[in-house]
Design an enzyme around this catalytic site. Sequence first.
Site, PDB file in Angstrom:
ATOM      1  N   TRP A 127      36.831  64.186  41.922  1.00 33.22           N
ATOM      2  CA  TRP A 127      37.109  65.205  42.944  1.00 33.22           C
ATOM      3  C   TRP A 127      38.142  66.197  42.391  1.00 33.22           C
ATOM      4  O   TRP A 127      39.134  65.792  41.793  1.00 33.22           O
ATOM      5  CB  TRP A 127      37.640  64.513  44.215  1.00 33.22           C
ATOM      6  CG  TRP A 127      38.080  65.444  45.298  1.00 33.22           C
ATOM      7  CD1 TRP A 127      37.443  66.564  45.730  1.00 33.22           C
ATOM      8  CD2 TRP A 127      39.275  65.341  46.082  1.00 33.22           C
ATOM      9  NE1 TRP A 127      38.161  67.152  46.753  1.00 33.22           N
ATOM     10  CE2 TRP A 127      39.283  66.424  46.991  1.00 33.22           C
ATOM     11  CE3 TRP A 127      40.340  64.423  46.121  1.00 33.22           C
ATOM     12  CZ2 TRP A 127      40.310  66.621  47.920  1.00 33.22           C
ATOM     13  CZ3 TRP A 127      41.349  64.616  47.040  1.00 33.22           C
ATOM     14  CH2 TRP A 127      41.324  65.704  47.926  1.00 33.22           C
ATOM     15  N   ASP A 208      39.298  55.224  46.650  1.00 28.28           N
ATOM     16  CA  ASP A 208      39.344  56.374  47.556  1.00 28.28           C
ATOM     17  C   ASP A 208      38.027  56.397  48.330  1.00 28.28           C
ATOM     18  O   ASP A 208      36.956  56.521  47.742  1.00 28.28           O
ATOM     19  CB  ASP A 208      39.513  57.652  46.706  1.00 28.28           C
ATOM     20  CG  ASP A 208      39.679  58.892  47.570  1.00 28.28           C
ATOM     21  OD1 ASP A 208      39.802  58.762  48.808  1.00 28.28           O
ATOM     22  OD2 ASP A 208      39.687  60.008  47.003  1.00 28.28           O
ATOM     23  N   LYS A 243      35.472  63.475  57.184  1.00 20.19           N
ATOM     24  CA  LYS A 243      34.030  63.713  57.154  1.00 20.19           C
ATOM     25  C   LYS A 243      33.307  62.878  58.215  1.00 20.19           C
ATOM     26  O   LYS A 243      32.496  63.400  58.966  1.00 20.19           O
ATOM     27  CB  LYS A 243      33.461  63.374  55.766  1.00 20.19           C
ATOM     28  CG  LYS A 243      34.231  63.965  54.597  1.00 20.19           C
ATOM     29  CD  LYS A 243      34.068  65.442  54.518  1.00 20.19           C
ATOM     30  CE  LYS A 243      34.818  66.203  53.460  1.00 20.19           C
ATOM     31  NZ  LYS A 243      35.848  65.721  52.638  1.00 20.19           N
TER      32      LYS A 243
END
Length: 396
Positions: A127, A208, A243
């Site tokens: 990311w 994560d 999300k």
Amino acid sequence: MFETLSAASADAILGLIAEHRNDPRPEKIDLGVGVYRTAEGATPVLDVVKAAERELVANQDSKAYIGTAGAADFNSAMQALVFGTTSPDKRLVTLQTPGGSGSLRVAAGLILRSSPDTTVWVSEPTWANHVPLLGGAGLNLKPYPYYDTSSHVIRIDAMLETLRSAVAGDIVLLHACCHNPSGLDPSAEQWRAITEVIVERELVPFIDMAYQGFAEDIDADAYAIRHMAERVPEMIVASSCSKNFGLYRDRVGTLSILSADSKTRDVVDSQVNNVVRTIYSVPPDHGAAVVSLILHNDALRSAWVGELTDMRERLRDMRVLLNDSLLAKVPQHDFSHLVRATGMFCFLGVSVEQVARLKKDFGVYMVDSSRINVAGITPANVAYLADSIAATVAGG
Ligand SMILES: Cc1ncc(COP(=O)(O)O)c(C=O)c1O
């Protein structure tokens, strides 16, 4: 004093959003954004969130500070969601954080207190904010191979070999599911092989999870966390509700730390709360209170699972639709990795020059690496998108 500063480098995605906004072509497509979108191009508040917010507004009787760890009812519900546990684990501490990013930052603060010189291994690629966020906090980062950009598979052997070269105590940052940017996750078998190396080399997994529920379902997406939690003495987990609850701007997440025993857990608990105190003091409450209401109420919870399933299935359908359309137009080009990937992101697998041509000639916007957000694809634009990609790759 500020005259000593020069401008920070511009965020590539923000630049892309602005370029797309200013593009007058009505057929333009934005595949660069970092949020979920419906087929109508909206990022709406989930119905279940609206319902929980109404309840919250009606019943909340104080806006007094919550503590550094946030709300206990939120933390216990999130611990159960992430770890699949039914009762609190005496080795585990979970605290409410401002999103997944806040969680990562607090984790960095804790690591810096306990082992400042340790190496944190991050996937190549990872990311876009992992390296600035964790490196910027002061951690030493090193990459491990993850994604093969030509054959679009996980470089599992190279990854394991690199991790075998790590020294005891090194930390390995892993994406629980929907790896961002590649969309490709290890299989259950590969997760077990990764776990074996972690155990053998005495490494610390740092997982994560920003997309729980976006790949397969809530439990399957947490497989790596739950498998490792049973096998390793220590582990760090950052989780985000941005999300899966659509609560991006409300900043909701958790940080969980598994310690070798309950005595160490209590020390970690005090240290991690002290880290929070020195950064943002207390986490924001609203979004976490909404999540807590949803997770503690059977009807709201099942409504949430339904809306989460709709988001996941729409992303899956768009992957299939784009791959099928490309197969019909340019069968000599293999785009099957689009459907092997999960979640919002994956690489389209075209060159930087082709990314530029897609933007210039067709108004199709994506970042230079050709990472796309499949939430930008709709049944209405997929034919134009596939035509644009086909014309671009056919042109070399
Ligand atoms: C892999 C990964 N980790 C963490 C985050 C941070 O999410 P949040 O918005 O909750 O800070 C994201 C967001 O895109 C992400 O993709």
